[in-house]
Design an enzyme around this catalytic site. Structure first.
Site, mmCIF file in Angstrom:
data_model
loop_
_atom_site.group_PDB
_atom_site.id
_atom_site.type_symbol
_atom_site.label_atom_id
_atom_site.label_comp_id
_atom_site.label_asym_id
_atom_site.label_seq_id
_atom_site.Cartn_x
_atom_site.Cartn_y
_atom_site.Cartn_z
ATOM 1 N N PHE A 65 -4.630 -0.458 9.791
ATOM 2 C CA PHE A 65 -5.402 -0.111 8.602
ATOM 3 C C PHE A 65 -6.207 1.176 8.784
ATOM 4 O O PHE A 65 -6.617 1.531 9.883
ATOM 5 C CB PHE A 65 -6.300 -1.278 8.184
ATOM 6 C CG PHE A 65 -5.523 -2.365 7.513
ATOM 7 C CD1 PHE A 65 -5.164 -2.248 6.178
ATOM 8 C CD2 PHE A 65 -5.110 -3.478 8.217
ATOM 9 C CE1 PHE A 65 -4.417 -3.230 5.556
ATOM 10 C CE2 PHE A 65 -4.365 -4.469 7.609
ATOM 11 C CZ PHE A 65 -4.013 -4.345 6.275
ATOM 12 N N TYR A 104 0.797 -1.231 0.000
ATOM 13 C CA TYR A 104 0.000 0.000 0.000
ATOM 14 C C TYR A 104 0.829 1.281 0.000
ATOM 15 O O TYR A 104 0.279 2.365 -0.170
ATOM 16 C CB TYR A 104 -0.937 0.031 1.217
ATOM 17 C CG TYR A 104 -1.954 -1.072 1.230
ATOM 18 C CD1 TYR A 104 -2.975 -1.105 0.288
ATOM 19 C CD2 TYR A 104 -1.891 -2.092 2.171
ATOM 20 C CE1 TYR A 104 -3.910 -2.125 0.290
ATOM 21 C CE2 TYR A 104 -2.822 -3.111 2.185
ATOM 22 C CZ TYR A 104 -3.829 -3.128 1.241
ATOM 23 O OH TYR A 104 -4.751 -4.135 1.246
ATOM 24 N N ASN A 155 -9.175 2.206 8.215
ATOM 25 C CA ASN A 155 -10.507 2.284 8.822
ATOM 26 C C ASN A 155 -10.512 2.038 10.331
ATOM 27 O O ASN A 155 -11.562 2.116 10.952
ATOM 28 C CB ASN A 155 -11.476 1.336 8.114
ATOM 29 C CG ASN A 155 -11.030 -0.105 8.165
ATOM 30 O OD1 ASN A 155 -9.915 -0.406 8.569
ATOM 31 N ND2 ASN A 155 -11.899 -1.003 7.748
ATOM 32 N N ASN A 170 -12.867 7.208 5.314
ATOM 33 C CA ASN A 170 -12.949 6.212 6.387
ATOM 34 C C ASN A 170 -11.934 6.433 7.505
ATOM 35 O O ASN A 170 -12.233 6.176 8.673
ATOM 36 C CB ASN A 170 -12.814 4.798 5.822
ATOM 37 C CG ASN A 170 -14.050 4.385 5.054
ATOM 38 O OD1 ASN A 170 -15.153 4.840 5.341
ATOM 39 N ND2 ASN A 170 -13.871 3.528 4.065
ATOM 40 N N HIS A 182 -4.181 6.339 -1.301
ATOM 41 C CA HIS A 182 -4.684 6.438 0.070
ATOM 42 C C HIS A 182 -3.569 6.750 1.067
ATOM 43 O O HIS A 182 -3.844 7.174 2.188
ATOM 44 C CB HIS A 182 -5.368 5.123 0.452
ATOM 45 C CG HIS A 182 -6.673 5.272 1.173
ATOM 46 N ND1 HIS A 182 -7.385 6.448 1.284
ATOM 47 C CD2 HIS A 182 -7.422 4.345 1.834
ATOM 48 C CE1 HIS A 182 -8.494 6.249 1.968
ATOM 49 N NE2 HIS A 182 -8.534 4.974 2.321
#
EC number: 3.1.1.29
Length: 177
Positions: free
Chosen positions: A63, A12, A65, A111, A17
């Site tokens: 993560f 990631y 969220n 989120n 993001h």
């Protein structure tokens, strides 16, 4: 305190993001600082002295969220209010190359921000540094869009906006708090 929102795991690191962490890594590098893994805060931390202000930096290592846990742990430990935290995050409403500082309440559907607001359980304004990543044409593609890498052109624009913000010291606008 400045928080750069991101997802963990190497896969990631280059995604849209994770531009919040891109900003913090660049900011820390400009002050010759390195991050260290702080398990008690579920993230990577360092600190800076900017215009005689001691500032803690946090990149959650959980993560997106659920990153409110990380932010809340560090803020509680150092007795920092949400209104004194700058959250750096990706923003679908801004095009790559555009970044904006905002002081307001809410998450605008993000989120990571939603989890922070819910974890602190407070309806108060806080600082956000929004880094534009653009938006996919189809709403159904938002999740895959933010979790994918920007195009080469978009990445250059995003990196330029990050470097511009650091060079122009946009933080000086909020260091009065």
């Amino acid at each position: 305190m400045i928080v750069g929102l991101s997802n963990p795991k190497k896969e990631y690191h280059s995604t849209r993001h994770n531009v919040g962490s891109w900003y913090l890594y660049s900011l820390a590098e400009s002050y010759l600082r390195n991050f260290k893994n702080e398990k008690k805060f579920f993230g990577f931390t360092t600190s800076l002295n900017i215009e005689s202000n001691y500032i803690r930096l946090l990149i959650p290592n959980i993560f997106m969220n659920i990153n409110g846990q990380s932010v809340f742990k560090m803020a509680s430990f150092y007795n920092i209010n949400l209104s004194e935290i700058l959250i750096v995050h990706d923003d679908l409403e801004l095009q790559p190359g555009i970044s904006k500082l905002k002081y307001s309440y809410g998450h605008n559907g993000h989120n990571g921000l939603r989890d922070i607001v819910n974890t602190f359980n407070k309806n108060i304004n806080f600082y956000r540094f929004r880094i534009g990543i653009g938006r996919p044409i189809n709403r159904d593609q938002i999740a895959s869009f933010v979790l994918s890498n920007p195009t080469k052109k978009e990445k250059i624009l995003i990196q330029k906006s990050i470097l511009h913000a650091i060079e122009k010291n946009v933080l000086s606008n909020i260091l009065k708090f």
